[in-house]
Design a protein around this motif. Structure first.
Motif, mmCIF file in Angstrom:
data_model
loop_
_atom_site.group_PDB
_atom_site.id
_atom_site.type_symbol
_atom_site.label_atom_id
_atom_site.label_comp_id
_atom_site.label_asym_id
_atom_site.label_seq_id
_atom_site.Cartn_x
_atom_site.Cartn_y
_atom_site.Cartn_z
ATOM 1 N N GLU A 44 0.832 -1.205 0.000
ATOM 2 C CA GLU A 44 0.000 0.000 0.000
ATOM 3 C C GLU A 44 0.864 1.250 0.000
ATOM 4 O OE1 GLU A 44 -0.292 -2.469 2.065
ATOM 5 O OE2 GLU A 44 -2.268 -3.382 1.717
ATOM 6 N N ILE A 45 1.929 1.248 0.822
ATOM 7 C CA ILE A 45 2.824 2.405 0.885
ATOM 8 C C ILE A 45 3.554 2.581 -0.446
ATOM 9 C CG2 ILE A 45 4.837 3.376 2.036
ATOM 10 C CD1 ILE A 45 2.358 3.464 3.737
ATOM 11 N N GLU A 46 3.943 1.468 -1.069
ATOM 12 C CA GLU A 46 4.625 1.554 -2.367
ATOM 13 C C GLU A 46 3.728 2.190 -3.412
ATOM 14 O OE1 GLU A 46 5.924 -2.349 -3.316
ATOM 15 O OE2 GLU A 46 7.694 -2.289 -2.004
ATOM 16 N N VAL A 47 2.438 1.857 -3.380
ATOM 17 C CA VAL A 47 1.495 2.475 -4.318
ATOM 18 C C VAL A 47 1.425 3.979 -4.071
ATOM 19 C CG1 VAL A 47 -0.948 2.621 -4.972
ATOM 20 C CG2 VAL A 47 0.119 0.387 -4.621
ATOM 21 N N LEU A 48 1.393 4.368 -2.784
ATOM 22 C CA LEU A 48 1.353 5.784 -2.441
ATOM 23 C C LEU A 48 2.628 6.492 -2.881
ATOM 24 C CD1 LEU A 48 -0.194 8.040 -0.971
ATOM 25 C CD2 LEU A 48 0.895 7.312 1.150
ATOM 26 N N VAL A 49 3.786 5.839 -2.693
ATOM 27 C CA VAL A 49 5.058 6.435 -3.102
ATOM 28 C C VAL A 49 5.115 6.601 -4.616
ATOM 29 C CG1 VAL A 49 7.548 6.021 -3.236
ATOM 30 C CG2 VAL A 49 6.342 5.635 -1.093
ATOM 31 N N GLU A 50 4.668 5.584 -5.345
ATOM 32 C CA GLU A 50 4.641 5.681 -6.809
ATOM 33 C C GLU A 50 3.741 6.828 -7.258
ATOM 34 O OE1 GLU A 50 3.471 1.909 -8.298
ATOM 35 O OE2 GLU A 50 5.333 0.884 -7.713
ATOM 36 N N ALA A 51 2.597 6.986 -6.600
ATOM 37 C CA ALA A 51 1.696 8.085 -6.948
ATOM 38 C C ALA A 51 2.350 9.436 -6.673
ATOM 39 C CB ALA A 51 0.382 7.958 -6.165
ATOM 40 N N TYR A 52 3.075 9.522 -5.535
ATOM 41 C CA TYR A 52 3.753 10.778 -5.208
ATOM 42 C C TYR A 52 4.863 11.073 -6.229
ATOM 43 C CZ TYR A 52 6.800 14.071 -2.787
ATOM 44 O OH TYR A 52 7.582 15.147 -2.483
ATOM 45 N N ASN A 53 5.687 10.069 -6.546
ATOM 46 C CA ASN A 53 6.760 10.279 -7.521
ATOM 47 C C ASN A 53 6.206 10.680 -8.884
ATOM 48 O OD1 ASN A 53 8.647 9.639 -5.568
ATOM 49 N ND2 ASN A 53 8.817 7.500 -6.175
ATOM 50 N N SER A 54 5.100 10.062 -9.278
ATOM 51 C CA SER A 54 4.456 10.446 -10.539
ATOM 52 C C SER A 54 3.966 11.885 -10.478
ATOM 53 C CB SER A 54 3.285 9.491 -10.822
ATOM 54 O OG SER A 54 2.591 9.894 -11.977
ATOM 55 N N MET A 55 3.430 12.267 -9.301
ATOM 56 C CA MET A 55 2.967 13.642 -9.132
ATOM 57 C C MET A 55 4.136 14.628 -9.222
ATOM 58 S SD MET A 55 1.263 15.431 -5.772
ATOM 59 C CE MET A 55 2.895 15.495 -5.021
ATOM 60 N N ILE A 56 5.306 14.245 -8.673
ATOM 61 C CA ILE A 56 6.486 15.108 -8.740
ATOM 62 C C ILE A 56 6.900 15.332 -10.195
ATOM 63 C CG2 ILE A 56 8.954 15.218 -8.220
ATOM 64 C CD1 ILE A 56 7.166 15.932 -5.880
ATOM 65 N N ASP A 57 6.890 14.249 -11.006
ATOM 66 C CA ASP A 57 7.225 14.396 -12.432
ATOM 67 C C ASP A 57 6.261 15.354 -13.118
ATOM 68 O OD1 ASP A 57 9.353 12.664 -12.154
ATOM 69 O OD2 ASP A 57 8.171 10.879 -12.690
ATOM 70 N N LEU A 67 4.446 17.587 -11.666
ATOM 71 C CA LEU A 67 4.591 18.920 -11.088
ATOM 72 C C LEU A 67 5.758 19.667 -11.717
ATOM 73 C CD1 LEU A 67 3.511 20.811 -8.863
ATOM 74 C CD2 LEU A 67 5.186 19.808 -7.318
ATOM 75 N N GLU A 68 6.871 18.964 -11.950
ATOM 76 C CA GLU A 68 8.022 19.603 -12.587
ATOM 77 C C GLU A 68 7.695 20.044 -14.007
ATOM 78 O OE1 GLU A 68 11.388 17.083 -12.332
ATOM 79 O OE2 GLU A 68 11.662 17.347 -10.163
ATOM 80 N N GLU A 69 6.998 19.170 -14.727
ATOM 81 C CA GLU A 69 6.604 19.546 -16.087
ATOM 82 C C GLU A 69 5.679 20.758 -16.068
ATOM 83 O OE1 GLU A 69 4.852 16.159 -17.894
ATOM 84 O OE2 GLU A 69 6.678 14.938 -17.836
ATOM 85 N N SER A 70 4.722 20.729 -15.128
ATOM 86 C CA SER A 70 3.789 21.852 -15.035
ATOM 87 C C SER A 70 4.508 23.125 -14.605
ATOM 88 C CB SER A 70 2.672 21.525 -14.031
ATOM 89 O OG SER A 70 1.951 20.382 -14.439
ATOM 90 N N ALA A 71 5.485 22.990 -13.683
ATOM 91 C CA ALA A 71 6.222 24.156 -13.206
ATOM 92 C C ALA A 71 7.029 24.785 -14.336
ATOM 93 C CB ALA A 71 7.140 23.756 -12.059
ATOM 94 N N VAL A 72 7.647 23.930 -15.160
ATOM 95 C CA VAL A 72 8.429 24.443 -16.303
ATOM 96 C C VAL A 72 7.510 25.178 -17.277
ATOM 97 C CG1 VAL A 72 9.791 23.775 -18.309
ATOM 98 C CG2 VAL A 72 10.237 22.702 -16.096
ATOM 99 N N LYS A 73 6.370 24.542 -17.576
ATOM 100 C CA LYS A 73 5.421 25.178 -18.501
ATOM 101 C C LYS A 73 4.878 26.481 -17.915
ATOM 102 C CE LYS A 73 3.900 20.812 -20.577
ATOM 103 N NZ LYS A 73 2.742 19.890 -20.766
ATOM 104 N N LEU A 74 4.562 26.437 -16.616
ATOM 105 C CA LEU A 74 4.013 27.632 -15.977
ATOM 106 C C LEU A 74 5.039 28.753 -15.938
ATOM 107 C CD1 LEU A 74 1.719 28.965 -14.412
ATOM 108 C CD2 LEU A 74 2.656 27.980 -12.310
ATOM 109 N N ALA A 75 6.299 28.411 -15.605
ATOM 110 C CA ALA A 75 7.345 29.434 -15.558
ATOM 111 C C ALA A 75 7.572 30.048 -16.932
ATOM 112 C CB ALA A 75 8.649 28.821 -15.035
ATOM 113 N N ARG A 76 7.603 29.176 -17.956
ATOM 114 C CA ARG A 76 7.789 29.678 -19.315
ATOM 115 C C ARG A 76 6.633 30.589 -19.709
ATOM 116 N NH1 ARG A 76 7.429 25.227 -21.936
ATOM 117 N NH2 ARG A 76 9.616 24.626 -21.644
ATOM 118 N N SER A 77 5.429 30.140 -19.373
ATOM 119 C CA SER A 77 4.242 30.936 -19.705
ATOM 120 C C SER A 77 4.237 32.267 -18.966
ATOM 121 C CB SER A 77 2.985 30.134 -19.366
ATOM 122 O OG SER A 77 1.822 30.912 -19.570
ATOM 123 N N GLU A 78 4.616 32.231 -17.678
ATOM 124 C CA GLU A 78 4.644 33.474 -16.898
ATOM 125 C C GLU A 78 5.709 34.439 -17.419
ATOM 126 O OE1 GLU A 78 5.176 32.279 -12.877
ATOM 127 O OE2 GLU A 78 3.021 31.973 -12.510
#
Length: 469
Positions: A225-238, A240-251
């Motif tokens: 169960e914890i591994e599933v949660l960790v995988e979800a968090y790591n996927s969210m980090i990826d 988030l980084e993509e969104s942050a790059v796009k958002l920074a470029r857009s801003e």
């Protein structure tokens, strides 16, 4: 887990005691019924085969004169014989004591015995740890006629059984205590195992920032169960980084588009009077005019003024577009601030320094820029006041320097307070709104802070905190 084990232990213990008590009662009743059956059978044989007396109520005491003691001793119970009215005729106990209810059976018992379909009553009671099972039945002759009432009482001392029960409960309690301690240990290690992983995830989540690079979670040992949660968090980090790059470029793109529009607008403002001046000079130009030199000088002055405005716009944009270089040198803050105020000729500026000398590692030029910008803003805010006042104060607060610039101007409206440090925002009719954002960048580059308090109609106070080192 601990609560479940505790509840289960209490329930099992309660059920065990209840079941033990019920089994004891059933065993005593069954044992009594066996003894009762044997006693009744012995009495019937005595009445049919061995007696020489006629089978009448008044002869029952004679028939069982001595025999009642033998029957009582053999079956290990107490026997009493009553007439049909409940009067005692004969008892196996020579001295009637409280074990038997009375020398007379209550009329209620006799009535109940008559009405009972089996013509038999069984009663149980317990007193001082001793249990009593008592049965009442009719004594009949050979013609099945009732001639008396037989009372059989079996006395069972339950103290030994209660002692065994207490010993059993003690042993069972020790087992449950051992199980409870094991449950606590398991719950502690299991919760520590789970919460350790969850704590790691929680710490990482608290450190997650949109504008920074976030680390992924790596756990060597964790539940599925914890591994599933960790995988979800790591996927969210990826993501988030993509969104942050796009958002920074857009801003950035949006900010530069807005800045370009503002610069273009500010540049167009002086171009219009320059164009009009050129067209007017072209129409009115006359080489033979006696005042041609004066008109040419006036025309040149107008163009130079507009060119200076365009130059100031370009300088302001250039200063804001580049981050101030952190040049640190030991400067005497009191004298530098006084030097910055010397360029203003207004008598409305008051300078207060609590210390004679105050040293810090700062850039002298940028410090002057901070002070002059804040003082200039204060003067412009108070220019329509009957008696404009701008107060500048410098003081030392531990490892920091505090500079305050206050005015008695119009103040800042509540709906625009959050926009004061935004680029290209201004409440004045001229300027690009880059002054405060620029000095904010300078102050933050030195890990300092700038804040303000303002009240409409009373004035504004800007507070700058800069480190000494």
């Amino acid at each position: 887990m601990i609560i479940l084990v505790l509840l289960a232990s209490v329930l099992i213990l309660g059920v065990t005691v209840y079941q033990y008590d019920e089994q004891t009662k059933d065993y005593n009743i069954q044992r009594f019924e066996r003894k009762e059956a044997a006693t009744i059978k012995t009495i019937d044989l005595e009445l049919t085969n061995k007696t020489k007396y006629p089978l009448k109520t008044e002869n029952l005491a004679k028939i069982f004169q001595e025999r009642i003691y033998e029957i009582s001793s053999i079956n290990k119970l107490d026997i009493a014989i009553y007439d049909l009215n409940g009067n005692l005729l004969k008892s196996s106990i020579k001295r009637i004591s409280e074990e038997f209810e009375s020398k007379i059976i209550s009329q209620g018992v006799v009535t109940e015995l008559v009405k009972n379909d089996n013509h038999k009553i069984l009663k149980s009671r317990e007193r001082k740890g001793i249990g009593y099972q008592t049965s009442y039945s009719f004594i009949k002759d050979s013609k099945l006629e009732r001639i008396g009432i037989l009372e059989i009482q079996f006395t069972q001392d339950n103290s030994e059984i209660q002692k065994e029960l207490r010993e059993f409960i003690s042993r069972l309690g020790l087992v449950y205590l051992f199980m409870f301690l094991i449950a606590i240990s398991l719950a502690y290690f299991l919760s520590s195992y789970i919460t350790r992983s969850i704590q790691t995830i929680s710490d990482k989540m608290q450190q997650t920032r949109l504008n920074e690079r976030n680390e992924k979670i790596i756990l060597n040992a964790a539940s599925s169960e914890i591994e599933v949660l960790v995988e979800a968090y790591n996927s969210m980090i990826d993501q988030l980084e993509e969104s942050a790059v796009k958002l920074a470029r857009s801003e950035r793109e949006q900010a530069w588009r807005e800045m370009a529009k503002q610069v273009a607008h500010e540049i167009k403002n002086p171009l219009t009077p320059m164009r009009l001046s050129v067209q007017s000079f072209e129409r009115k130009f006359n080489p033979e005019d006696e005042k041609i030199k004066e008109k040419l000088a006036e025309y040149s002055k107008t163009l130079i003024q507009q060119i200076d405005v365009m130059s100031s716009i370009a300088s302001a944009f250039s200063d804001f577009a580049k981050m101030p270089t952190q040049k640190r040198e030991r400067v005497e803050v009191i004298s530098v601030v006084k030097l910055a105020l010397d360029i203003f000729n207004e008598d409305s500026i008051n300078y207060l320094a609590k210390d004679k000398e105050l040293f810090a590692n700062l850039d002298k030029t940028q410090l002057i820029r901070i002070v002059t910008n804040l003082v200039k803003n204060g003067m412009q805010a108070a220019e329509k006041t009957e008696t404009p006042i701008v107060n500048v104060a410098v003081s030392s607060e531990g490892k920091h320097i505090k500079i305050t610039v206050s005015d008695n101007g119009k103040g800042i409206a509540e709906n625009v307070k959050d926009l004061i440090f935004e680029p290209k925002f201004t409440t004045k009719s001229s300027g690009m709104g880059l002054g405060l954002p620029m000095i904010k960048n300078i102050i933050e580059a030195y890990e300092g802070t700038i804040s303000f308090t303002s009240e409409e109609g009373k004035g504004t106070v800007f507070t700058v905190i800069l480190p000494k080192e």
